[in-house]
Design a protein around this motif. Sequence first.
Motif, PDB file in Angstrom:
ATOM      1  N   GLN A   1     -14.266  37.090 176.227  1.00 53.16           N
ATOM      2  CA  GLN A   1     -14.146  38.316 177.039  1.00 53.16           C
ATOM      3  C   GLN A   1     -14.838  38.050 178.378  1.00 53.16           C
TER       4      GLN A   1
ATOM      5  N   ARG B   1      -9.173  55.292 178.384  1.00 58.01           N
ATOM      6  CA  ARG B   1      -9.733  53.928 178.348  1.00 58.01           C
ATOM      7  C   ARG B   1     -10.670  53.802 179.536  1.00 58.01           C
TER       8      ARG B   1
ATOM      9  N   ARG C   1     -10.663  36.358 171.848  1.00 60.19           N
ATOM     10  CA  ARG C   1     -10.648  35.584 173.098  1.00 60.19           C
ATOM     11  C   ARG C   1     -12.017  35.700 173.778  1.00 60.19           C
TER      12      ARG C   1
ATOM     13  N   ARG D   1     -15.406  44.610 171.989  1.00 57.36           N
ATOM     14  CA  ARG D   1     -15.281  45.930 171.354  1.00 57.36           C
ATOM     15  C   ARG D   1     -14.366  45.909 170.132  1.00 57.36           C
ATOM     16  N   ALA D   2     -13.342  45.038 170.181  1.00 55.67           N
ATOM     17  CA  ALA D   2     -12.403  45.011 169.053  1.00 55.67           C
ATOM     18  C   ALA D   2     -13.114  44.564 167.775  1.00 55.67           C
TER      19      ALA D   2
ATOM     20  N   HIS E   1     -13.373  50.313 170.029  1.00 56.81           N
ATOM     21  CA  HIS E   1     -11.913  50.351 170.119  1.00 56.81           C
ATOM     22  C   HIS E   1     -11.374  50.808 168.754  1.00 56.81           C
TER      23      HIS E   1
ATOM     24  N   PRO F   1      -6.480  40.451 168.203  1.00 58.21           N
ATOM     25  CA  PRO F   1      -6.098  41.734 168.819  1.00 58.21           C
ATOM     26  C   PRO F   1      -5.217  41.558 170.063  1.00 58.21           C
ATOM     27  N   LEU F   2      -5.179  40.344 170.581  1.00 53.10           N
ATOM     28  CA  LEU F   2      -4.417  40.006 171.792  1.00 53.10           C
ATOM     29  C   LEU F   2      -4.961  40.779 172.999  1.00 53.10           C
ATOM     30  N   PRO F   3      -4.894  40.275 174.206  1.00 52.90           N
ATOM     31  CA  PRO F   3      -4.203  39.051 174.587  1.00 52.90           C
ATOM     32  C   PRO F   3      -4.990  37.806 174.155  1.00 52.90           C
TER      33      PRO F   3
END
Length: 346
Positions: A245, A119, A243, A178-179, A146, A290-292
């Motif tokens: 970012q 990562r 969320r 990225r998610a 991701h 995807p959390l958080p």
Amino acid sequence: MGKVPHIINAIEFNRNLIDAVLDRAAKIKCAFKNNSWITCDPIAQQRMHMLEGRTMMLLFDQPSLRTYGLFTTAMRALGGNVDGWQNFSRDTSISKGESLQDTGRVISHYPGVSVLVIRHPDDRAAVSLARYSSVPVINAGSKLEHPTQALKDLFTIREELRKIDNLHVVVTGDLTGRAVRSFLCALSYCNSIRVSLISPPRLRLELPRDVKSFLESRGIQVMENVRSLANVVKDADVLYVMRPQTENWPVNSRAKVQDRKEALIHYFDHCGVTHQVVENLPAHARVLHPLPRTDELPTYLDEKYGAYVPEPTSQLAFFRQSDNGGPMGIAILEMLHSGEWAELLK
Ligand code: ASP
């Protein structure tokens, strides 16, 4: 050297690979549910020893809860070991100027090392690490990609809706994350997909152009700049929430919104999930994240809309999505090590 399979980005996937890894993850999830993973099922017994004597090296340069947790537990569930660095660049010779290429060449040759999981904020890092690595490299999150999150997301959709084709997917929030990119790129391998996008108008967090073009080139209908989340979800199958970012937001460069607090209020007002939004979703639709999470998916919704329900029956599916990371992590490792992953990418 034979061709080593790596997982660098979601565009590299294909439908056969996606179907195979989702099937595998579903079987593994079932084995855990029935307790046959740790009991007398001979196939499960074999799996528990599949990676005995092998080691996963984790090279993490950014915080992680789920991805770190899922890969370490997956490796152990297959009988393997885990090792590595949580402040990889600071604590290895990268800090002395060693290249990622040399690092990959060196670590991958240690006895028993069978996979590298990285990562790193730079998208080129996983590619460089993979260049002379003799074992698979998994990109566990870079600036733009991701890919393993995307597989977990598709797996969750299939577990919840029993299909990954013919979907209207609404994505709300910071679309530069990225998610989102990896999720949408993976989703492009499904059929008859419609995507509606909503991001806070004053913050310039739209989906990057290259992703939009890629989706359109794959025949996906993309509707951008949707005005009302509560309206657009009325015929949605999936609501994917992101969320803010904020760690990636350049200081003071967001259009006319100087104050971060004001920016966040604007964000949550425009893109946040409310009672109204969940009420407007069709009963079969699912909310993924995807959390958080922060206030874009407020905790006051949790009890009412079933965030803690373990069966795939309630609308808030994001904790089940997180749980699906476990079986998905095992499926990925099994398929990389068995050679099936490489076969499916040919
Ligand atoms: N956990 C996801 C990621 O690592 C999403 C997020 O952080 O917002 O990108």
